[in-house]
Design an enzyme around this catalytic site. Structure first.
Site, short mmCIF file in Angstrom:
data_model
loop_
_atom_site.label_atom_id
_atom_site.label_comp_id
_atom_site.label_asym_id
_atom_site.label_seq_id
_atom_site.Cartn_x
_atom_site.Cartn_y
_atom_site.Cartn_z
N ASN A 40 0.83 -1.21 0.00
CA ASN A 40 0.00 0.00 0.00
C ASN A 40 0.86 1.25 0.00
O ASN A 40 0.52 2.25 -0.65
CB ASN A 40 -0.96 -0.01 1.19
CG ASN A 40 -2.18 -0.87 0.93
OD1 ASN A 40 -3.07 -0.49 0.18
ND2 ASN A 40 -2.19 -2.07 1.51
N MET A 116 0.45 -2.55 12.15
CA MET A 116 -0.16 -3.59 12.98
C MET A 116 -0.03 -3.27 14.48
O MET A 116 0.26 -4.15 15.29
CB MET A 116 0.47 -4.96 12.65
CG MET A 116 0.37 -5.33 11.18
SD MET A 116 -1.30 -5.20 10.51
CE MET A 116 -1.98 -6.73 11.10
N ARG A 117 -0.25 -2.02 14.83
CA ARG A 117 -0.24 -1.62 16.23
C ARG A 117 -1.54 -0.88 16.52
O ARG A 117 -2.06 -0.18 15.64
CB ARG A 117 0.93 -0.66 16.55
CG ARG A 117 2.31 -1.14 16.20
CD ARG A 117 2.73 -2.37 16.94
NE ARG A 117 2.64 -2.25 18.39
CZ ARG A 117 2.69 -3.29 19.23
NH1 ARG A 117 2.82 -4.51 18.77
NH2 ARG A 117 2.61 -3.11 20.53
N ASN A 133 -6.67 4.82 8.07
CA ASN A 133 -6.30 3.40 8.16
C ASN A 133 -6.94 2.65 7.00
O ASN A 133 -7.99 3.05 6.49
CB ASN A 133 -6.80 2.82 9.48
CG ASN A 133 -6.41 1.37 9.67
OD1 ASN A 133 -5.26 0.99 9.39
ND2 ASN A 133 -7.33 0.54 10.12
N HIS A 135 -8.26 -1.30 5.93
CA HIS A 135 -8.60 -2.58 6.53
C HIS A 135 -9.15 -3.52 5.46
O HIS A 135 -9.97 -3.10 4.63
CB HIS A 135 -9.63 -2.38 7.65
CG HIS A 135 -9.99 -3.64 8.33
ND1 HIS A 135 -9.14 -4.27 9.22
CD2 HIS A 135 -11.07 -4.45 8.23
CE1 HIS A 135 -9.70 -5.40 9.64
NE2 HIS A 135 -10.87 -5.53 9.06
C1 GRF Z 1 -3.43 -4.74 4.04
O1 GRF Z 1 -4.19 -5.81 3.57
C2 GRF Z 1 -4.21 -3.84 4.94
O2 GRF Z 1 -5.58 -3.85 4.68
C3 GRF Z 1 -3.97 -4.43 6.30
O3 GRF Z 1 -2.63 -4.86 6.27
C4 GRF Z 1 -2.28 -5.19 4.92
C5 GRF Z 1 -0.99 -4.46 4.60
O4 GRF Z 1 -0.47 -4.84 3.36
N1 GRF Z 1 -4.24 -3.46 7.34
P1 GRF Z 1 0.81 -4.12 2.76
O5 GRF Z 1 1.91 -4.18 3.80
O6 GRF Z 1 0.45 -2.73 2.40
O7 GRF Z 1 1.18 -4.95 1.56
#
Ligand code: GRF
Length: 216
Positions: A40, A116-117, A133, A135
């Site tokens: 992302n 992831m926090r 964020n 999700h």
């Molecule tokens: C994504 O699927 C997002 O929705 C979730 O964590 C993942 C992160 O993927 N919160 P990346 O590290 O951007 O490839």
């Protein structure tokens, strides 16, 4: 510099969003927080590079020393700063350090791209209504870290992804954009997550522009 101008139509645009909705006349300064692969992060950096999103990424903050996102940051010349959560006694102490770093880079929007926090009011109050964020489900369905697996186990036929303003409660907050993804009969968590991510990469840059324009 223009973003999403009528002359540079993005490759994907959600049905409810117009090109004009995405136009930003001054560049946003995005501080990205990521814990993992960073696809992302890359989608946002590419949207900036191609002129679709009028923004810069002055800093990436990551919390896991081996996170692959750092390789992507290098390719886009974005400084990557490690704040390892293990070095802090409390979530608040980590967030204080993160806020200091973001402020020192004069960030105006905080983008949690696979962060992831659990974030605390220390961060949220430092950037009120300016923390986004992403999700991997159609919230409010399937919040938490197993959004993909939960959708598969529930037997729903459609899931997707959501970009929303972050609040103290995990995976809650005003929804900016969503994209739907059908669940196929032979889907595994990996195959489904891959298709969800294709949509994440499309909507995240658009959602940033929409949020900055107050569309929520
Ligand atoms: C994504 O699927 C997002 O929705 C979730 O964590 C993942 C992160 O993927 N919160 P990346 O590290 O951007 O490839």
């Amino acid at each position: 510099m223009t973003a999403y101008s009528a002359n540079s139509t993005p490759s994907f645009i959600s049905p409810s969003v117009t090109v004009e909705d995405l136009y930003l006349d001054s560049p946003l300064r995005l501080g990205v927080l990521a814990s993992g692969s960073g696809s992302n992060f890359e989608a946002i950096a590419q949207a900036i590079q191609s002129g679709q999103l009028n923004a810069t990424i002055p800093v990436l903050i990551y919390n896991k020393p081996k996170a692959k996102v750092t390789e992507r940051a290098k390719r886009f010349d974005v400084p990557a700063i490690l704040h390892n959560h293990r070095a802090y006694q409390t979530r608040e102490a980590l967030d204080e350090q993160i806020v200091d770093t973001l402020k020192s880079y004069r960030v105006d929007w905080v983008i949690m791209a696979g962060w992831m926090r659990i974030v605390t009011p220390v961060l949220l109050n430092a950037f009120p209504h300016r923390v986004l964020n992403i999700h991997p489900s159609l919230l409010p369905s399937f919040p938490g870290i197993h959004g993909i697996e939960q959708a598969l186990n529930a037997g729903v036929k459609v899931t997707g992804c959501t970009v929303h303003l972050a609040q103290e409660k995990v995976d809650s907050g005003p929804i900016i954009m969503q994209a739907a993804v059908p669940i196929l009969p032979d889907d595994t968590p990996d195959s489904l997550h891959q298709r969800v991510q294709v949509q994440e990469h499309q909507i995240f840059p658009q959602a940033i522009a929409l949020a900055a324009k107050g569309f929520w």
